[in-house]
Write an enzyme that holds these catalytic residues in place. Structure first.
Site, short mmCIF file in Angstrom:
data_model
loop_
_atom_site.label_atom_id
_atom_site.label_comp_id
_atom_site.label_asym_id
_atom_site.label_seq_id
_atom_site.Cartn_x
_atom_site.Cartn_y
_atom_site.Cartn_z
N GLU A 423 0.83 -1.21 0.00
CA GLU A 423 0.00 0.00 0.00
C GLU A 423 0.86 1.26 0.00
OE1 GLU A 423 -2.87 -0.36 3.17
OE2 GLU A 423 -3.94 -1.99 2.18
N GLU A 505 -4.61 -9.01 0.51
CA GLU A 505 -5.30 -8.83 1.80
C GLU A 505 -6.80 -8.92 1.54
OE1 GLU A 505 -4.22 -5.40 4.19
OE2 GLU A 505 -2.08 -5.66 3.73
#
Length: 816
Positions: A423, A505
């Protein structure tokens, strides 16, 4: 710093040489002195550390009780919610050691497997270097600072200051330290590189590369010999080469070997071979290095997904952080191994090391047990997520840290992908795309045999340039994460059909949807839930959710893991059993009142929680009121009984998301679920009303330990009624004492709001259970006796042997 994992029998742990002849490596974990705080002049040899705390490594001061308290937690901690309200700061370590005069002329290397963070290393008062990143291994050549035949002082200053992590990092020298002495002519650090480019059932081509350094002032003629040994320690290939190396120069060795009828490494058969590299010069064996590796072939494409040895494997994956629950971040070898064992037993075949490289011991366990790994480098690059995180060091250190990860870990067959980041804030910009290409290229330059990935959130077409740098595109929260479309996988596949994707995720609440997408689409190679294992920090994302603030105290655990911090399965783990395995069955009850206070401001996208299901049929005061009973099942049908009366059969399959639910008027007694395939009963689960606790059940995961500082026994205490059933409401305080060659190194109960000590010899039960962790003492054999007591309950004892008998190769010490 040895290149790769080698197994060492425990008989070698009395500091005998690990390498034959002129090279030796010793574990440097024992007998350190520690002080938390500033210590002016502590790097100097004459500094008085006699009043400092005596510790053995691994060590984590953030899990220790704060001064004057019986808790490591404080609402005023700088780490706040992210760090689980634990405290960092500055700490100093010192170790005194002596190298004999006979070692003069050798090279001396000190290796640190992991120090969190900003470490500065001194030898005899001289600064030999720094290492900012808390998760990569590093080493220094300290030869010119050593006084042979005299006492030497190794000092390390560690600074975990300010907000620098989004999760619990721990503080200190939390992994192994090694001291290596070697001849001036030696195999270069982390230079052994083994690949298996051609693999089939008949033969395997094994390519071996190495670098030999001549740090002497003379030209030398060396003989370089490699042997490949199978699991039975039988030689299956050998190669010999003679070479001259000029003074101060190096030589790269490379050759191919053929292994006939190879045993291939896989999740089901994790067979390991051993490369023995021998270096001779002046007629003597100067060095022998052992490197374990696996023979296997991996490929990634949109038609077949991920293939291991030519067979498609869907990645049943989970993410985890580096801590070990009640132990903090202390990376004991057995603690790392146990995590892999528990996840493997729960159906996992893959782990994403988020968001940093793991310990060498963890990867060695994955190799041995057959667990696939995404080895991840960073949580940020140039732009940070906290004021004092890695963005401060990225420009100067990213290459060194990538090298540490790849060169250290590249021989582990378990590692199938390198992740360059998670991220990354600049991922949707041209700058971020250029950085991704830069990092991915460097990783491929070091190791072109594995895929490069990165985990990306906010999944929109503006990430295409970033994704183009990757071999496998990592999607965070693709399903149910507030995206504009039901399936971003399908949308992106239509746009870019050659993109291989993986769910890096996913939310626990979306387990069904994410796994169905993996099954339905060959270009989606797997799913990694956040998280497989619960952890300290990001407190209460699995209940109170986002956005977080200081009022979340006393929460300290994330409370989102399939497995809790003690290693016990949570309800969502049983649901995942139903998704991944055949004929699974478990009963849970939707709590008629919230288990904890609720957060009315929780964001709709914050889905790291699981439903409030509990293994509890004790609801006095709710008689005849309907309570929802949920059965997680991969059986074709389930029948539910209450006190022997059938409440009907229900189908459990994809159409029901593998859940059958009944609203049951509460009556004390027994709930029994029976699973059927056709008319055949294939499984049964029972949930009963439980009486008051009258006894304790004590269970150790290991009743024999080896007399080393790395072996642990996890002892579970269950508070049971007269029928032996665990009372899910029991919260009795349990006390522990120990006799013999062992010590208590941690206690826990997985209560996410408890602020109890993890180190005092006592712990309250939570939901009827608590845990105590026993460590054997180095070189001390005998019987360890644990005494367990609780008010108004019979006391119990359990005995654990500490000895060298048995199959001792099951418990290795790992050197990388």
């Amino acid at each position: 710093m040895l290149k790769k994992t080698i197994f060492i029998l425990l008989l070698l742990l009395s500091c005998r040489p690990i390498f034959a002849q002129n090279s030796e490596t010793v574990l440097f974990d024992d007998s350190w002195s520690f002080f938390k705080g500033g210590a002016l002049g502590a790097e100097h040899a004459n500094f008085d550390d006699s009043k400092w705390q005596k510790v053995d490594l691994p060590h984590d001061w953030s899990i220790e009780d704060l001064p004057g308290t019986k808790s490591p937690f404080s609402p005023a901690a700088i780490s706040q919610v992210g760090g689980g309200f634990t405290t960092g700061g500055t700490g100093w370590y010192r170790k005194t050691f002596t190298l004999p005069e006979s070692k003069k002329g050798k090279r001396v290397i000190v290796q640190f497997d992991g120090v969190y963070m900003n470490s500065t290393v001194f030898v005899n008062g001289q600064n030999i270097g720094t290492h900012p990143y808390g998760y990569t291994s590093f080493w220094f050549d300290i030869t010119d600072k050593i006084k042979f035949g005299e006492k030497n002082i190794l000092a390390v200053e560690v600074k975990n200051e300010g907000q620098n992590s989004r999760w619990y990092s721990g503080s200190g020298i939390y992994r192994h330290v090694w001291l290596k002495t070697e001849d001036p002519v030696h195999i270069a650090q982390w230079s052994t590189y083994i690949t298996t480019p051609d693999v089939n059932a008949v033969s395997a081509k094994v390519t071996i590369k190495n670098k030999v350094l001549n740090q002497s002032d003379k030209d030398v003629a060396v003989r370089y010999v490699t042997h490949i040994l199978n699991q039975a320690n039988t030689e299956v290939a050998v190669n010999l080469k003679d070479q001259s190396i000029k003074a101060g120069a190096s030589c790269d060795f490379s050759h191919n070997a053929t292994v006939a009828n190879p045993a291939l490494w896989s999740c089901e058969t994790p067979v390991l071979y051993t490369l023995v590299t021998e270096l001779y010069y002046n007629g003597n064996l100067a060095q022998r290095e052992k490197t374990t590796f696996g023979i296997r072939k991996i490929t990634f494409d949109v038609q077949n997904g991920f293939q291991l040895n030519g067979k498609t494997v869907k990645l049943k994956g989970g993410c985890f952080h580096n801590d070990n629950g009640p132990l903090g971040s202390k990376a004991y070898d057995r603690a790392e191994e146990r995590k892999v064992e528990l996840l493997k037993a729960s159906g996992y075949n893959a782990i994403r090391c988020s968001h940093n490289p793991p310990s060498p011991a963890f990867l060695a366990a994955c190799d041995r047990l057959g667990m696939l790994v995404i080895d991840e480098a960073f949580d940020c690059w140039k732009y940070g997520k906290n004021p004092y995180d890695y963005h401060l060091f990225f420009n100067d250190w990213w290459k060194k840290d990538i090298e540490s990860m790849v060169l250290r870990d590249e021989n582990h067959p378990s590692v199938i992908m390198w992740s360059i980041g998670n991220e990354i804030p600049e991922k949707g910009t041209p700058e971020g795309a250029d950085e991704a290409k830069m990092l991915a290229k460097y990783v491929r330059d070091l190791d072109p045999t594995r895929a490069v990935t990165s985990a990306v959130n906010d999944l929109k077409p503006d990430k295409d340039a970033y994704f183009s740098a990757l071999d496998v595109s990592g999607y965070n929260y693709e399903f149910g994460g507030g995206n504009e479309r039901a399936s971003t996988f399908e949308y992106d596949h239509a746009r870019i059909p050659n993109r291989v994707m993986v769910g890096t995720e996913s939310y626990p609440l979306e387990a069904f949807g994410t796994w169905m997408e993996v099954l339905d689409h060959p270009y989606v190679i797997g799913d990694f839930v956040w998280t497989a294992y619960d952890y300290i920090g990001e407190a209460s994302i699995g209940w109170l959710g986002y956005w977080q603030d200081a009022s979340f105290y006393p929460w300290s655990l994330a409370y989102c893991g399939d497995i809790d911090i003690c290693g016990w399965k949570r309800p969502q783990s049983y649901y995942r059993d139903a998704l991944w395995k055949a004929d699974q069955l478990s009963i849970f009850v939707r709590s008629p009142k919230p288990s904890f206070r609720v957060n009315p401001l929780i964001e709709a996208w914050s889905k790291w929680n699981w439903v409030d299901d509990v293994a509890d049929w004790n609801w006095k005061g709710y008689e005849n009121k309907p309570i929802t009973v949920n059965v997680y099942s991969s059986c074709q049908q389930v029948e539910l009984f209450l006190n022997g009366k059938s409440l009907g059969k229900k189908t459990t399959d994809r159409s029901t998301k593998f859940i059958a639910s009944w609203d049951v008027p509460y009556q004390a007694g027994d709930l029994v679920a029976v699973g059927y395939d056709g008319d055949k009963k294939v499984n049964t689960a029972t949930l009963s009303t439980v009486g008051a606790p009258v006894n304790m059940k004590i269970t150790a995961d290991k009743t024999q330990l080896f007399p080393v500082d790395q072996d642990l026994s996890y002892v579970t205490v269950e508070l049971v009624d007269s029928k032996g059933n665990v009372n899910p409401r029991a919260e009795n305080l349990v006390h522990f004492t120990i006799d013999g060659p062992g010590e208590i190194v941690g206690v826990g109960n997985s209560n996410p709001t408890s602020v109890e000590s993890y180190q005092l010899p006592q712990r309250k039960a939570w939901r009827g259970k608590c845990l105590v962790i026993i460590k054997s003492k180095n070189h001390e054999r005998g019987i360890i006796t644990l005494h367990v007591s609780s008010d108004k309950l019979p006391s119990k004892t359990i005995k654990i042997k500490s000895e060298l008998t048995g199959k001792i190769t099951n418990y290795p010490i790992y050197i990388n």
